[in-house]
Write a protein that holds these residues in place. Sequence first.
Motif, PDB file in Angstrom:
ATOM      1  N   ALA A  10       0.781  -1.155   0.073  1.00  5.70           N
ATOM      2  CA  ALA A  10       0.142  -0.046   0.033  1.00  5.70           C
ATOM      3  C   ALA A  10       0.880   1.208  -0.057  1.00  5.70           C
ATOM      4  N   ASN A  11       1.963   1.316   0.822  1.00  5.57           N
ATOM      5  CA  ASN A  11       2.735   2.408   0.913  1.00  5.57           C
ATOM      6  C   ASN A  11       3.532   2.599  -0.508  1.00  5.57           C
ATOM      7  N   THR A  12       3.961   1.693  -0.943  1.00  3.21           N
ATOM      8  CA  THR A  12       4.694   1.662  -2.246  1.00  3.21           C
ATOM      9  C   THR A  12       3.796   2.204  -3.473  1.00  3.21           C
ATOM     10  N   GLU A  13       2.458   1.824  -3.306  1.00  4.42           N
ATOM     11  CA  GLU A  13       1.707   2.411  -4.490  1.00  4.42           C
ATOM     12  C   GLU A  13       1.374   3.670  -4.095  1.00  4.42           C
ATOM     13  N   LYS A  14       1.240   4.155  -2.982  1.00  7.78           N
ATOM     14  CA  LYS A  14       1.046   5.551  -2.595  1.00  7.78           C
ATOM     15  C   LYS A  14       2.056   6.353  -3.130  1.00  7.78           C
ATOM     16  N   LEU A  15       3.299   5.891  -2.859  1.00  4.23           N
ATOM     17  CA  LEU A  15       4.601   6.395  -3.152  1.00  4.23           C
ATOM     18  C   LEU A  15       4.672   6.582  -4.653  1.00  4.23           C
ATOM     19  N   THR A  16       4.391   5.447  -5.352  1.00  2.00           N
ATOM     20  CA  THR A  16       4.452   5.530  -6.705  1.00  2.00           C
ATOM     21  C   THR A  16       3.332   6.422  -7.645  1.00  2.00           C
ATOM     22  N   ALA A  17       2.453   6.411  -7.183  1.00  3.77           N
ATOM     23  CA  ALA A  17       1.274   7.363  -7.414  1.00  3.77           C
ATOM     24  C   ALA A  17       1.823   8.909  -7.315  1.00  3.77           C
ATOM     25  N   ALA A  18       2.267   9.211  -5.901  1.00  2.00           N
ATOM     26  CA  ALA A  18       2.784  10.456  -5.890  1.00  2.00           C
ATOM     27  C   ALA A  18       3.959  10.837  -6.734  1.00  2.00           C
ATOM     28  N   THR A  19       4.688   9.916  -6.887  1.00  2.00           N
ATOM     29  CA  THR A  19       5.889  10.048  -7.873  1.00  2.00           C
ATOM     30  C   THR A  19       5.469  10.283  -9.111  1.00  2.00           C
ATOM     31  N   THR A  21       2.528  11.590 -10.226  1.00  3.00           N
ATOM     32  CA  THR A  21       1.914  12.873 -10.206  1.00  3.00           C
ATOM     33  C   THR A  21       2.996  13.949 -10.114  1.00  3.00           C
ATOM     34  N   ILE A  22       4.034  13.937  -9.358  1.00  4.65           N
ATOM     35  CA  ILE A  22       4.999  14.894  -9.539  1.00  4.65           C
ATOM     36  C   ILE A  22       5.691  14.788 -10.775  1.00  4.65           C
ATOM     37  N   LYS A  23       5.837  13.843 -11.400  1.00  9.37           N
ATOM     38  CA  LYS A  23       6.473  13.444 -12.687  1.00  9.37           C
ATOM     39  C   LYS A  23       5.819  14.259 -14.017  1.00  9.37           C
ATOM     40  N   ALA A  24       4.574  13.970 -13.857  1.00  8.39           N
ATOM     41  CA  ALA A  24       3.691  14.677 -14.971  1.00  8.39           C
ATOM     42  C   ALA A  24       3.377  15.971 -14.731  1.00  8.39           C
ATOM     43  N   LYS A  25       3.639  16.619 -13.537  1.00 10.12           N
ATOM     44  CA  LYS A  25       3.558  17.895 -13.290  1.00 10.12           C
ATOM     45  C   LYS A  25       4.917  18.713 -13.759  1.00 10.12           C
TER      46      LYS A  25
END
Length: 168
Positions: A10-19, A21-25
């Motif tokens: 779960a933490n890895t999925e959250k971290l991947t999603a945040a990463t 999002t930041i990458k897309a921005k």
Amino acid sequence: QYQNVEKLVANTEKLTAATETIKAKVIDETWDRQQRWTLQQTVYRDLLVALDALDHAVSLESFAVSQSSEPASPSERDLIERARAKAHECDEAFQRVAAGSVVCVSKEAFAIVQRVRNRFGPSGSTTIAETHLLNKALGELSRIARLDLKYSDFTEPSSSDENNAASR
């Protein structure tokens, strides 16, 4: 043990999603900045090309007028009229490019563009002073464009460089 793995997933999925999002921005901001730079470069290039053509045409017109006799012969009048027509054509092209330049050139560059736009136009008379104004505007606009576009190999000439060039 199983709960720790679930938490880790779960933490890895959250971290991947945040990463992601930041990458897309970052990618979006970089693309936007590049598009703005490309537009700015195009406008500066178009302004400089149009201003150079106007400078050349006005110089030719001024030369044709200065070399004609009084009264001008038919061939001299024809040459002057063709030179004026070319200068008018180049002025119209510059006016079109200049009209849209306000959206992406610096205030300093736009002030130069406006100075040229206000000096020329439908009046149709050219003097040596106008050719000097155009030549000076071309140099100033070129300098500002290089600075605005952040060309790293461009450095301002020092006053000693300008003095050396003037003395040659």
